[in-house]
Design a protein around this motif. Sequence first.
Motif, PDB file in Angstrom:
ATOM      1  N   LEU A 199       0.843  -1.193   0.000  1.00  0.00           N
ATOM      2  CA  LEU A 199       0.000   0.000   0.000  1.00  0.00           C
ATOM      3  C   LEU A 199       0.876   1.238   0.000  1.00  0.00           C
ATOM      4  CD1 LEU A 199      -1.171   0.783   3.605  1.00  0.00           C
ATOM      5  CD2 LEU A 199       0.225  -1.224   3.099  1.00  0.00           C
ATOM      6  N   ARG A 200       0.254   2.384  -0.297  1.00  0.00           N
ATOM      7  CA  ARG A 200       0.998   3.641  -0.304  1.00  0.00           C
ATOM      8  C   ARG A 200       1.217   4.166   1.112  1.00  0.00           C
ATOM      9  NH1 ARG A 200      -2.512   4.069  -4.883  1.00  0.00           N
ATOM     10  NH2 ARG A 200      -1.299   4.268  -6.786  1.00  0.00           N
ATOM     11  N   GLY A 201       0.222   3.990   1.956  1.00  0.00           N
ATOM     12  CA  GLY A 201       0.291   4.482   3.322  1.00  0.00           C
ATOM     13  C   GLY A 201      -1.084   4.934   3.776  1.00  0.00           C
ATOM     14  N   PHE A 202      -1.152   5.493   4.953  1.00  0.00           N
ATOM     15  CA  PHE A 202      -2.386   6.056   5.506  1.00  0.00           C
ATOM     16  C   PHE A 202      -1.998   6.925   6.702  1.00  0.00           C
ATOM     17  CE2 PHE A 202      -1.885   1.755   7.377  1.00  0.00           C
ATOM     18  CZ  PHE A 202      -1.884   2.046   8.736  1.00  0.00           C
ATOM     19  N   PRO A 203      -2.928   7.767   7.198  1.00  0.00           N
ATOM     20  CA  PRO A 203      -4.320   7.922   6.811  1.00  0.00           C
ATOM     21  C   PRO A 203      -4.469   8.912   5.657  1.00  0.00           C
ATOM     22  CG  PRO A 203      -3.861   9.360   8.659  1.00  0.00           C
ATOM     23  CD  PRO A 203      -2.584   8.595   8.381  1.00  0.00           C
ATOM     24  N   GLY A 204      -5.680   8.968   5.129  1.00  0.00           N
ATOM     25  CA  GLY A 204      -6.014   9.965   4.131  1.00  0.00           C
ATOM     26  C   GLY A 204      -5.342   9.784   2.796  1.00  0.00           C
ATOM     27  N   VAL A 205      -4.945   8.530   2.464  1.00  0.00           N
ATOM     28  CA  VAL A 205      -4.356   8.247   1.156  1.00  0.00           C
ATOM     29  C   VAL A 205      -5.399   7.496   0.331  1.00  0.00           C
ATOM     30  CG1 VAL A 205      -2.485   7.101  -0.097  1.00  0.00           C
ATOM     31  CG2 VAL A 205      -2.036   8.170   2.123  1.00  0.00           C
ATOM     32  N   MET A 206      -5.623   7.935  -0.874  1.00  0.00           N
ATOM     33  CA  MET A 206      -6.697   7.395  -1.712  1.00  0.00           C
ATOM     34  C   MET A 206      -6.445   5.945  -2.081  1.00  0.00           C
ATOM     35  SD  MET A 206      -8.198   9.093  -5.205  1.00  0.00           S
ATOM     36  CE  MET A 206      -6.541   9.261  -5.900  1.00  0.00           C
ATOM     37  N   GLY A 207      -7.506   5.124  -1.995  1.00  0.00           N
ATOM     38  CA  GLY A 207      -7.418   3.740  -2.431  1.00  0.00           C
ATOM     39  C   GLY A 207      -8.125   2.788  -1.484  1.00  0.00           C
ATOM     40  N   GLY A 208      -8.707   1.720  -2.053  1.00  0.00           N
ATOM     41  CA  GLY A 208      -9.406   0.745  -1.233  1.00  0.00           C
ATOM     42  C   GLY A 208      -8.492  -0.014  -0.296  1.00  0.00           C
ATOM     43  N   VAL A 209      -7.313  -0.424  -0.796  1.00  0.00           N
ATOM     44  CA  VAL A 209      -6.359  -1.134   0.055  1.00  0.00           C
ATOM     45  C   VAL A 209      -5.900  -0.222   1.192  1.00  0.00           C
ATOM     46  CG1 VAL A 209      -4.073  -2.207   0.132  1.00  0.00           C
ATOM     47  CG2 VAL A 209      -5.602  -2.673  -1.793  1.00  0.00           C
ATOM     48  N   GLU A 210      -5.662   1.043   0.868  1.00  0.00           N
ATOM     49  CA  GLU A 210      -5.229   1.999   1.889  1.00  0.00           C
ATOM     50  C   GLU A 210      -6.307   2.187   2.957  1.00  0.00           C
ATOM     51  OE1 GLU A 210      -2.484   2.277  -1.343  1.00  0.00           O
ATOM     52  OE2 GLU A 210      -4.669   2.294  -1.361  1.00  0.00           O
ATOM     53  N   THR A 211      -7.570   2.288   2.540  1.00  0.00           N
ATOM     54  CA  THR A 211      -8.664   2.421   3.500  1.00  0.00           C
ATOM     55  C   THR A 211      -8.780   1.178   4.365  1.00  0.00           C
ATOM     56  OG1 THR A 211      -9.883   3.866   1.989  1.00  0.00           O
ATOM     57  CG2 THR A 211     -11.140   2.800   3.736  1.00  0.00           C
ATOM     58  N   HIS A 212      -8.658   0.015   3.755  1.00  0.00           N
ATOM     59  CA  HIS A 212      -8.686  -1.254   4.488  1.00  0.00           C
ATOM     60  C   HIS A 212      -7.602  -1.273   5.571  1.00  0.00           C
ATOM     61  CE1 HIS A 212      -9.111  -5.745   4.718  1.00  0.00           C
ATOM     62  NE2 HIS A 212      -7.837  -5.663   5.044  1.00  0.00           N
ATOM     63  N   CYS A 213      -6.388  -0.946   5.184  1.00  0.00           N
ATOM     64  CA  CYS A 213      -5.274  -0.989   6.123  1.00  0.00           C
ATOM     65  C   CYS A 213      -5.379   0.093   7.198  1.00  0.00           C
ATOM     66  CB  CYS A 213      -3.947  -0.862   5.380  1.00  0.00           C
ATOM     67  SG  CYS A 213      -3.587  -2.281   4.300  1.00  0.00           S
ATOM     68  N   GLU A 214      -5.871   1.259   6.819  1.00  0.00           N
ATOM     69  CA  GLU A 214      -6.054   2.349   7.785  1.00  0.00           C
ATOM     70  C   GLU A 214      -6.999   1.930   8.898  1.00  0.00           C
ATOM     71  OE1 GLU A 214      -8.031   6.829   7.831  1.00  0.00           O
ATOM     72  OE2 GLU A 214      -7.082   6.085   5.995  1.00  0.00           O
ATOM     73  N   SER A 237     -17.742  -1.602 -13.323  1.00  0.00           N
ATOM     74  CA  SER A 237     -17.617  -2.878 -14.030  1.00  0.00           C
ATOM     75  C   SER A 237     -16.722  -3.844 -13.269  1.00  0.00           C
ATOM     76  CB  SER A 237     -17.031  -2.650 -15.430  1.00  0.00           C
ATOM     77  OG  SER A 237     -15.732  -2.071 -15.345  1.00  0.00           O
ATOM     78  N   HIS A 238     -15.974  -3.337 -12.289  1.00  0.00           N
ATOM     79  CA  HIS A 238     -15.088  -4.189 -11.494  1.00  0.00           C
ATOM     80  C   HIS A 238     -14.974  -3.642 -10.087  1.00  0.00           C
ATOM     81  CE1 HIS A 238     -11.638  -6.651 -10.308  1.00  0.00           C
ATOM     82  NE2 HIS A 238     -11.105  -5.543  -9.838  1.00  0.00           N
ATOM     83  N   GLU A 239     -15.120  -4.525  -9.095  1.00  0.00           N
ATOM     84  CA  GLU A 239     -14.889  -4.202  -7.691  1.00  0.00           C
ATOM     85  C   GLU A 239     -14.375  -5.456  -6.998  1.00  0.00           C
ATOM     86  OE1 GLU A 239     -15.122  -1.371  -6.036  1.00  0.00           O
ATOM     87  OE2 GLU A 239     -16.117  -0.110  -7.537  1.00  0.00           O
ATOM     88  N   GLY A 240     -13.705  -5.255  -5.881  1.00  0.00           N
ATOM     89  CA  GLY A 240     -13.335  -6.380  -5.037  1.00  0.00           C
ATOM     90  C   GLY A 240     -14.431  -6.608  -4.014  1.00  0.00           C
ATOM     91  N   ASN A 241     -14.457  -5.770  -2.997  1.00  0.00           N
ATOM     92  CA  ASN A 241     -15.527  -5.734  -1.998  1.00  0.00           C
ATOM     93  C   ASN A 241     -15.717  -4.247  -1.696  1.00  0.00           C
ATOM     94  OD1 ASN A 241     -15.905  -6.348   1.474  1.00  0.00           O
ATOM     95  ND2 ASN A 241     -17.406  -6.921  -0.062  1.00  0.00           N
ATOM     96  N   PRO A 242     -16.726  -3.603  -2.292  1.00  0.00           N
ATOM     97  CA  PRO A 242     -16.771  -2.140  -2.410  1.00  0.00           C
ATOM     98  C   PRO A 242     -16.950  -1.401  -1.087  1.00  0.00           C
ATOM     99  CG  PRO A 242     -18.849  -3.106  -3.105  1.00  0.00           C
ATOM    100  CD  PRO A 242     -17.913  -4.252  -2.870  1.00  0.00           C
ATOM    101  N   ILE A 243     -15.861  -0.832  -0.578  1.00  0.00           N
ATOM    102  CA  ILE A 243     -15.911  -0.115   0.689  1.00  0.00           C
ATOM    103  C   ILE A 243     -16.854   1.076   0.604  1.00  0.00           C
ATOM    104  CG2 ILE A 243     -14.546   1.285   2.302  1.00  0.00           C
ATOM    105  CD1 ILE A 243     -12.206  -0.539   1.832  1.00  0.00           C
ATOM    106  N   ALA A 244     -16.829   1.812  -0.507  1.00  0.00           N
ATOM    107  CA  ALA A 244     -17.690   2.990  -0.629  1.00  0.00           C
ATOM    108  C   ALA A 244     -19.163   2.611  -0.515  1.00  0.00           C
ATOM    109  CB  ALA A 244     -17.417   3.709  -1.949  1.00  0.00           C
ATOM    110  N   ALA A 245     -19.565   1.507  -1.125  1.00  0.00           N
ATOM    111  CA  ALA A 245     -20.952   1.065  -1.021  1.00  0.00           C
ATOM    112  C   ALA A 245     -21.289   0.655   0.406  1.00  0.00           C
ATOM    113  CB  ALA A 245     -21.214  -0.092  -1.977  1.00  0.00           C
ATOM    114  N   LEU A 246     -20.357  -0.024   1.067  1.00  0.00           N
ATOM    115  CA  LEU A 246     -20.573  -0.401   2.467  1.00  0.00           C
ATOM    116  C   LEU A 246     -20.733   0.832   3.340  1.00  0.00           C
ATOM    117  CD1 LEU A 246     -17.929  -3.272   2.845  1.00  0.00           C
ATOM    118  CD2 LEU A 246     -20.403  -3.522   2.527  1.00  0.00           C
ATOM    119  N   GLU A 247     -19.906   1.847   3.095  1.00  0.00           N
ATOM    120  CA  GLU A 247     -19.993   3.067   3.887  1.00  0.00           C
ATOM    121  C   GLU A 247     -21.335   3.757   3.652  1.00  0.00           C
ATOM    122  OE1 GLU A 247     -16.429   5.088   2.621  1.00  0.00           O
ATOM    123  OE2 GLU A 247     -15.380   4.497   4.446  1.00  0.00           O
TER     124      GLU A 247
END
Length: 368
Positions: free
Chosen positions: A8-23, A274-284
Amino acid sequence: MKIMVLGLRGFPGVMGGVETHCENIYPRIRSLGYDVIVLARSPYMEHDEWSGVRFKRLWAPKRKSLETILHSLLGVIVAAFERPDILHIHAIGPAIVTPVARLAGLKVVVTHHGEDYERQKWGKFARLVLRWGEAMGMLFANQRIVISRKLEKLVRTKYGKPAFRIPNGVQLGQEAGASSEVTRFGLEPSRYVVIVGRLVPEKRHHDLIKAFEKARLDGWKLAIVGASDHPDDYSESVTEAAQQNPDIVCTGFLTGAALRSLFAHAGLFVLPSSHEGNPIAALEALGYGLPVLLSDIPAHLELELPASSYFPLGDVDALQQALTQAVSDPPSTMELDALRGMIERDYDWDNIARQVAEIYQLCMPSRT
């Protein structure tokens, strides 16, 4: 136990699903008594510690084609010298270095966040590398985590390996934030449609823009929340299309109170991907009690929402009709509360962090 995290790039406040997951999971894993060190990418990070999680900032070129692979190789070298108990690699791109980590004597956990080779932004060679990364991660990791049933089946049938399904989550009970965060974008609370995510082709923003314009929702606006990691023709085309309509607002990348406000005060959330893993934005969005409209791809269907929450992928006319219906006849408060209860039960970050920690224990000799 020392956990080192890569991919991942890092966190907090870094754009991306993996980043949000890890944060969300690593401060919680830290609170369970683990020492967590994230191998972050220096162009995106300025701090060395956050919520008990330590960061080791490593060089990475800010180029789409080279950033992941070069940072991952450097990360494995650092891990080989520092000898963590577990190296946890996130996503199939970084997972290409899994065999190298195993050769270095490291215990490796890989989380498969999605079939990234299906993303439209990648060319043929990049997709080949991502498929190779998936294979290396799933075949050589000590333990595998997947975020959806579809990925669990893929790993079992394609690679003959077991995997633990641990989904993304949502943090409930957060303050909504002031409505001024909404009005500064020219939006009226409860009178706008919102989409949240990167400006990348697989999010299919243009489908939503066209459907919104056709629907002509009286007094409603469309808020496009997000940006592009690496600005390109697609992100520019979305911005240009939005600029042609005064009822469409591009907010750019938002985080913290501003993002919470855009979610909490929206009237409807839409994700035509057209592609998602497990959509965090929809869950939120569901966690905030919002009505949602989602394309009928497997990752969205796994949420098992009412049929009225789905529309056929790429069908602009169907999306336009769904928008009109959702605005004129929204779900009842009872229906939305039931969905929110499902999210609270099945997608709780505290429980998710505990499950990940249990996987770490499985890798230790005393527990095997």
